[in-house]
Design a protein around this motif. Structure first.
Motif, PDB file in Angstrom:
ATOM      1  N   ASN A  90       0.815  -1.238   0.102  1.00 25.94           N
ATOM      2  CA  ASN A  90       0.022   0.084   0.090  1.00 25.94           C
ATOM      3  C   ASN A  90       0.954   1.206   0.043  1.00 25.94           C
ATOM      4  OD1 ASN A  90      -2.367  -1.234  -0.046  1.00 25.94           O
ATOM      5  ND2 ASN A  90      -2.778  -1.260   2.141  1.00 25.94           N
ATOM      6  N   TYR A  93       2.076   1.787  -3.353  1.00 30.59           N
ATOM      7  CA  TYR A  93       1.075   2.486  -4.116  1.00 30.59           C
ATOM      8  C   TYR A  93       0.849   3.765  -4.151  1.00 30.59           C
ATOM      9  CZ  TYR A  93      -3.292   3.354  -6.644  1.00 30.59           C
ATOM     10  OH  TYR A  93      -4.460   3.881  -7.229  1.00 30.59           O
ATOM     11  N   THR A  94       0.986   4.043  -2.624  1.00 35.34           N
ATOM     12  CA  THR A  94       0.696   5.502  -2.268  1.00 35.34           C
ATOM     13  C   THR A  94       1.781   6.484  -2.788  1.00 35.34           C
ATOM     14  OG1 THR A  94      -0.690   4.836  -0.329  1.00 35.34           O
ATOM     15  CG2 THR A  94       0.125   7.109  -0.230  1.00 35.34           C
ATOM     16  N   PHE A  96       3.743   6.032  -5.240  1.00 35.94           N
ATOM     17  CA  PHE A  96       3.814   6.156  -6.783  1.00 35.94           C
ATOM     18  C   PHE A  96       2.770   7.104  -7.013  1.00 35.94           C
ATOM     19  CE2 PHE A  96       2.067   5.084 -10.728  1.00 35.94           C
ATOM     20  CZ  PHE A  96       2.909   5.009 -11.553  1.00 35.94           C
ATOM     21  N   LYS A  97       1.585   7.135  -6.245  1.00 35.32           N
ATOM     22  CA  LYS A  97       0.440   8.089  -6.684  1.00 35.32           C
ATOM     23  C   LYS A  97       1.319   9.786  -6.379  1.00 35.32           C
ATOM     24  CE  LYS A  97      -3.146   7.494  -4.486  1.00 35.32           C
ATOM     25  NZ  LYS A  97      -4.444   7.106  -3.754  1.00 35.32           N
TER      26      LYS A  97
END
Length: 184
Positions: A90, A93-94, A96-97
């Motif tokens: 997670n 992903y965070t 990467f955003k």
């Protein structure tokens, strides 16, 4: 009763697989590339750009991993942060955003809302962490990757220009040699 459910699940799964294979037929649209002028040069440029970008992409992946692990360690105990930083996946992903500058301000603002007012140092740490991550990963990293990709894509054009300049230089030398010398 279980048999009917199994048949429904199986037919649903088979239907999804069949639909996926039908979608593969859309790849036939790639034949339209032959109608694009100089499509072979375009494809070669994309291959060169991807080849040149591998190092930058790997560096960005490692940078993302480092920031994600750091964020997991620093922020997982904050109330409400588990959605973003509960585990390394997670967190990646965070981050990467955040690197893609999508909602980069929402995550730290939501973390800061759950910090007690007397913890100014923690608020400063959260905001500083995200400023550094957006600066290095988002602004510098992705800009560098984009610049390398564009540079490699335009390499064909640059090579042609260099060849033309060399030809012009040769012609100028020949013309210069043909002129009578002015040593008189």
């Amino acid at each position: 009763m279980g048999g009917k459910t199994d048949n429904i699940v199986n037919s649903s799964t088979l239907n999804k697989i069949f639909t996926s294979f039908m979608l593969l037929r859309l790849l036939r649209l790639m034949k339209l590339l032959k109608f694009i002028p100089n499509s072979d040069m375009l494809i070669q440029g994309i291959k060169r750009a991807l080849k040149a970008s591998v190092g930058v992409i790997m560096s960005l992946f490692i940078l993302n991993l480092i920031f994600a692990l750091g964020a997991t360690i620093l922020f997982k105990d904050i109330e409400g942060a588990g959605v973003y930083f509960g585990d390394p996946l997670n967190s990646m992903y965070t981050m990467f955003k955040i690197f893609t500058v999508e909602g980069w301000y929402e995550v730290p603002d939501q973390l800061v809302q759950n910090i007690p007012d007397d913890s100014n140092w923690m608020i400063f740490l959260i905001r500083s962490y995200f400023i550094v991550s957006v600066g290095t990963g988002g602004l510098l990293g992705l800009s560098l990757a984009n610049a390398i990709f564009v540079d490699e894509m335009t390499l064909d054009n640059n090579m042609k220009l260099e060849e033309m300049i060399e030809e012009l230089t040769k012609e100028v030398r020949e013309l210069k040699n043909q002129l009578p010398s002015r040593e008189q």
